[in-house]
Scaffold this active site. Sequence first.
Site, PDB file in Angstrom:
ATOM      1  N   GLU A 102       2.404   7.333   6.205  1.00  0.00           N
ATOM      2  CA  GLU A 102       3.003   6.119   6.772  1.00  0.00           C
ATOM      3  C   GLU A 102       4.455   6.373   7.153  1.00  0.00           C
ATOM      4  O   GLU A 102       4.909   5.971   8.218  1.00  0.00           O
ATOM      5  CB  GLU A 102       2.894   4.962   5.763  1.00  0.00           C
ATOM      6  CG  GLU A 102       1.458   4.463   5.683  1.00  0.00           C
ATOM      7  CD  GLU A 102       1.202   3.504   4.533  1.00  0.00           C
ATOM      8  OE1 GLU A 102       1.619   3.812   3.408  1.00  0.00           O
ATOM      9  OE2 GLU A 102       0.563   2.472   4.773  1.00  0.00           O
ATOM     10  N   GLU A 122      -5.844   6.145   0.085  1.00  0.00           N
ATOM     11  CA  GLU A 122      -5.664   4.937  -0.748  1.00  0.00           C
ATOM     12  C   GLU A 122      -6.989   4.306  -1.161  1.00  0.00           C
ATOM     13  O   GLU A 122      -7.122   3.789  -2.272  1.00  0.00           O
ATOM     14  CB  GLU A 122      -4.826   3.884   0.002  1.00  0.00           C
ATOM     15  CG  GLU A 122      -3.349   4.205   0.113  1.00  0.00           C
ATOM     16  CD  GLU A 122      -3.009   5.045   1.320  1.00  0.00           C
ATOM     17  OE1 GLU A 122      -3.919   5.697   1.888  1.00  0.00           O
ATOM     18  OE2 GLU A 122      -1.820   5.078   1.701  1.00  0.00           O
TER      19      GLU A 122
HETATM   20  C1  3H9 Z   1      -0.017   4.891  -1.409  1.00  0.00           C
HETATM   21  O1  3H9 Z   1       0.559   5.760  -0.840  1.00  0.00           O
HETATM   22  C2  3H9 Z   1       0.127   3.443  -1.067  1.00  0.00           C
HETATM   23  C3  3H9 Z   1       0.795   3.215   0.240  1.00  0.00           C
HETATM   24  O2  3H9 Z   1      -0.090   3.358   1.316  1.00  0.00           O
HETATM   25  C4  3H9 Z   1       1.283   1.817   0.373  1.00  0.00           C
HETATM   26  C5  3H9 Z   1       2.202   1.301  -0.640  1.00  0.00           C
HETATM   27  C6  3H9 Z   1       2.640  -0.101  -0.341  1.00  0.00           C
HETATM   28  N1  3H9 Z   1       1.579   9.298  -7.607  1.00  0.00           N
HETATM   29  O3  3H9 Z   1      -3.910  16.208  -8.128  1.00  0.00           O
HETATM   30  P1  3H9 Z   1      -2.989  17.166  -8.784  1.00  0.00           P
HETATM   31  C7  3H9 Z   1       0.303  13.670  -9.954  1.00  0.00           C
HETATM   32  S1  3H9 Z   1      -1.045   5.186  -2.717  1.00  0.00           S
HETATM   33  C8  3H9 Z   1       1.831   9.695  -8.860  1.00  0.00           C
HETATM   34  O4  3H9 Z   1      -3.390  17.744 -10.076  1.00  0.00           O
HETATM   35  P2  3H9 Z   1      -3.395  18.993  -6.606  1.00  0.00           P
HETATM   36  C9  3H9 Z   1      -1.013  13.915 -10.652  1.00  0.00           C
HETATM   37  O5  3H9 Z   1      -1.339  12.863 -11.512  1.00  0.00           O
HETATM   38  C10 3H9 Z   1      -1.001   6.940  -2.899  1.00  0.00           C
HETATM   39  N2  3H9 Z   1       1.413  10.885  -9.359  1.00  0.00           N
HETATM   40  O6  3H9 Z   1      -2.567  18.331  -7.779  1.00  0.00           O
HETATM   41  C11 3H9 Z   1      -0.714  15.206 -11.379  1.00  0.00           C
HETATM   42  O7  3H9 Z   1       0.035  14.885 -12.518  1.00  0.00           O
HETATM   43  P3  3H9 Z   1      -0.230  15.618 -13.918  1.00  0.00           P
HETATM   44  C12 3H9 Z   1      -1.755   7.642  -1.860  1.00  0.00           C
HETATM   45  C13 3H9 Z   1       0.700  11.661  -8.538  1.00  0.00           C
HETATM   46  O8  3H9 Z   1      -2.549  20.043  -6.046  1.00  0.00           O
HETATM   47  C14 3H9 Z   1       0.214  15.954 -10.427  1.00  0.00           C
HETATM   48  O9  3H9 Z   1       0.749  14.949  -9.558  1.00  0.00           O
HETATM   49  N3  3H9 Z   1      -1.811   9.034  -2.153  1.00  0.00           N
HETATM   50  C15 3H9 Z   1       0.395  11.298  -7.235  1.00  0.00           C
HETATM   51  O10 3H9 Z   1      -4.757  19.324  -7.069  1.00  0.00           O
HETATM   52  C16 3H9 Z   1      -0.490  16.994  -9.590  1.00  0.00           C
HETATM   53  O11 3H9 Z   1      -1.603  16.394  -8.948  1.00  0.00           O
HETATM   54  C17 3H9 Z   1      -2.793   9.559  -2.913  1.00  0.00           C
HETATM   55  O12 3H9 Z   1      -3.702   8.884  -3.336  1.00  0.00           O
HETATM   56  C18 3H9 Z   1       0.875  10.051  -6.752  1.00  0.00           C
HETATM   57  N4  3H9 Z   1       0.663   9.632  -5.510  1.00  0.00           N
HETATM   58  O13 3H9 Z   1      -3.562  17.836  -5.524  1.00  0.00           O
HETATM   59  C19 3H9 Z   1      -2.686  11.033  -3.173  1.00  0.00           C
HETATM   60  N5  3H9 Z   1      -0.350  12.282  -6.659  1.00  0.00           N
HETATM   61  O14 3H9 Z   1       0.073  17.042 -13.644  1.00  0.00           O
HETATM   62  C20 3H9 Z   1      -3.099  11.339  -4.591  1.00  0.00           C
HETATM   63  C21 3H9 Z   1      -0.470  13.234  -7.586  1.00  0.00           C
HETATM   64  O15 3H9 Z   1       0.684  14.919 -14.837  1.00  0.00           O
HETATM   65  N6  3H9 Z   1      -2.897  12.711  -4.899  1.00  0.00           N
HETATM   66  N7  3H9 Z   1       0.151  12.870  -8.724  1.00  0.00           N
HETATM   67  O16 3H9 Z   1      -1.677  15.412 -14.205  1.00  0.00           O
HETATM   68  C22 3H9 Z   1      -3.769  13.682  -4.572  1.00  0.00           C
HETATM   69  O17 3H9 Z   1      -4.748  13.469  -3.878  1.00  0.00           O
HETATM   70  C23 3H9 Z   1      -3.503  15.051  -5.097  1.00  0.00           C
HETATM   71  O18 3H9 Z   1      -2.640  14.930  -6.191  1.00  0.00           O
HETATM   72  C24 3H9 Z   1      -2.859  16.046  -4.076  1.00  0.00           C
HETATM   73  C25 3H9 Z   1      -2.462  17.337  -4.822  1.00  0.00           C
HETATM   74  C26 3H9 Z   1      -3.891  16.358  -2.982  1.00  0.00           C
HETATM   75  C27 3H9 Z   1      -1.621  15.461  -3.459  1.00  0.00           C
END
Ligand code: 3H9
Length: 717
Positions: A102, A122
């Site tokens: 975004e 999301e």
């Molecule tokens: C959003 O954006 C809403 C908006 O549209 C609007 C708002 C109004 N936040 O997955 P990993 C942590 S909603 C907080 O193991 P990888 C995760 O818990 C968001 N923490 O790594 C982990 O912590 P820990 C939309 C997050 O390399 C560490 O980072 N975005 C977030 O296998 C490593 O993560 C998503 O839904 C976060 N957003 O994969 C993306 N993301 O080590 C969600 C990660 O303590 N994330 N963490 O367990 C993912 O899909 C994967 O983490 C990503 C990396 C592909 C980025």
Amino acid sequence: MVDYSVHGQVAVFEVNNPPVNAFSHKVRVGLDRSIDKAIRDTNVKAIVICGKGRTFPAGADIREFDQPHKEPWLTGVFEKLEKTTKPVVAAIHGTCLGGGLECALFCHYRIAQKTARVGFPEVQIGLLPGAAGTQRLPRLTGLRVAMDMITSGRHILAPEALKYGIIDEMFTGDVINAGIKFAKSVMNKPLEDRCLKNKTVKDADQADQIADEFMSLVKRKYKGFEAPIDCVKAVKASATLPYREGLKAEALYMQKLVLSGQSAAQRYAFFSERAVSRWKIPGGNFQTAKPLPIKSTAVIGAGTMGTGIAVCLLNAGYQVYLLEQNQKFLENGVKTIRGIIEGSVRLGKTPMAVAQKAATLLKPTMKYEDLADVDLVIEAVYENLSLKREIFSKLDKLCKPTTLLCSNTSSLDINRIGTATKRGDKVAGMHFFAPAYYMRLLENIYSTETSPATVATIMDVGRKIGKVSVLVKSCQGFLANRMRGPFSVEAYFLLEEGSTPQEVDSVMENLGMPMGPFKTGDLSGLDIGYKIQTELAKSKGVELTANSKFLMGERISTLTRTMYDKGRLGRKTGKGWYRYEKPGGKLATPDEEVMELIKDHCMKAGIQRRNISTQEILERLVYSCINEGFKILEEGVAATPEDIDISWIYGFSWPKYLGGPMYYANRIGLDKIYKRICYYHENFPYSSHWIPSRLLQKLSENKVPMNQWCSGTDSKL
Ligand code: 3H9
């Protein structure tokens, strides 16, 4: 949180919030200040935004959805970016997701490294892109692409993003240099046309038709999930309402979703999936133990499970010796493996290059000696302890000292398999779920002897083959099958007491499971349950008859035997708990003959039938498992409720929007659940699964909140 630097006339904002540069409150403040600073600096003529380290921001900080709203909010900060008279370039690498994408859509230009991925995931946490993503993406790509990306949450690679116009250019090499170079090339160009809010949606005239198409698709594909439906509505608004009105509509849908129970459960599941990788056993944990290198593997047994496991290993690039004792079985196994991989290529799920490599990595053999040098063996023969012990003893003598020996047993104690070898520290369980190439759960099991290095290795292999691995301590049935045990027996008891297969199935399907227990039984084959029950009785020296009601003092149902005797083995014979259009058919129709058989069985067994409410069906199927789940926690078989919930989500397709049975129990209220378990215990004293768990009793009596008995994934639990 945002590193600010100026390079000639270009200001660079580097978001610095490891590990994924999420837009936390501090990052939003940092970005806001950086924008003000760059606007004030008359020397700055262009701005580049990028992420430090491994990625462009991967979204909003998901943990903050449980906290009070704090200004500045994303949209406000991003709007400031778009308003500047200095061109803003998003220089993307890694994963540009959610709020990250975004942010990029508010920038005037977007460039991305060839390997970068962009997307709006999301929906997978029960939300929608609520910082104008639903209104801006369609203005770039049209409704169809935006609907697809936003309702599926899929990530796309930079070349596909370029094709849709999401990015303007691809680059190779350093992100900052590429960003600065691009920014210089657009420094004095007009910006009006680069602001997405000024654009219209190109296929707006087809909004009704496209939205209807996607609405029926998401209702079918993501049955029971609320977010995909609101995603369709919000994206449609981009075409039917002016930009500002569309934003208001998006905000309303977002607000509703953030507060919904579904999103909270899905966010819990997101963090739980990550928490289960932080394992710990006596002597080591995920931080202290290092995985051993695994290159070459072997799978023993080319049946359904063995071939499925081999496919997982081959697709991940491991060499696989497939061992069978019989030439015909071996040939069939190889044929099955080829068929699965070719089918997956046809569906576009496996790239051709991976399939071609897999073909070269498969080594069918009938000689145990060929396994001497492999690094990991996974035995997948049928469930028989003495056979497994014999195989492990043979492997122990023949394999190199460092080879890990694992069993795909679904219930047998790993300690008893390990003692057949002199390398108990290198023996573990790797329990896959059928179909093994599809189901994402891998239940890894450690015995009292298994070393931390062995655990680290099997957890690592699980990750590399794309599974979600949960580690459990060995016991009869481990976590998943032990906990599901009461579910299956209660389903039979309900039939005996008055329910029909379709009533029981529909209760579970309405809860969100893809299939109820009887449709699942028909799919797996009713002979399996019958044989397991007969073997179990034999092992205790008991010969069961069609009228047996107890085994060693425990209530049992021999209904599967009745079905088995009538040749009703499930889908494969065209009739089981349901009737099918043909042997191997999929269309389940209720069958009067089944009801006659059940009634006859009950009459002979002297069981009085009655009307059973849907609430009772639900409680007996689900609460009995929850009770077992608390016993599993109490005994340390599972370390945390997250392990249990993830096992159900990925092993038994429990709906993510209910967060897993332990999370569900917490939502219902432990005291309520405990009281009902006590009630059923009183009424069904011959079913030990109703003996209330002491842990559940303690937690419910002391009203302990879930964040004190889980590993702390959700502050609001
Ligand atoms: C959003 O954006 C809403 C908006 O549209 C609007 C708002 C109004 N936040 O997955 P990993 C942590 S909603 C907080 O193991 P990888 C995760 O818990 C968001 N923490 O790594 C982990 O912590 P820990 C939309 C997050 O390399 C560490 O980072 N975005 C977030 O296998 C490593 O993560 C998503 O839904 C976060 N957003 O994969 C993306 N993301 O080590 C969600 C990660 O303590 N994330 N963490 O367990 C993912 O899909 C994967 O983490 C990503 C990396 C592909 C980025």
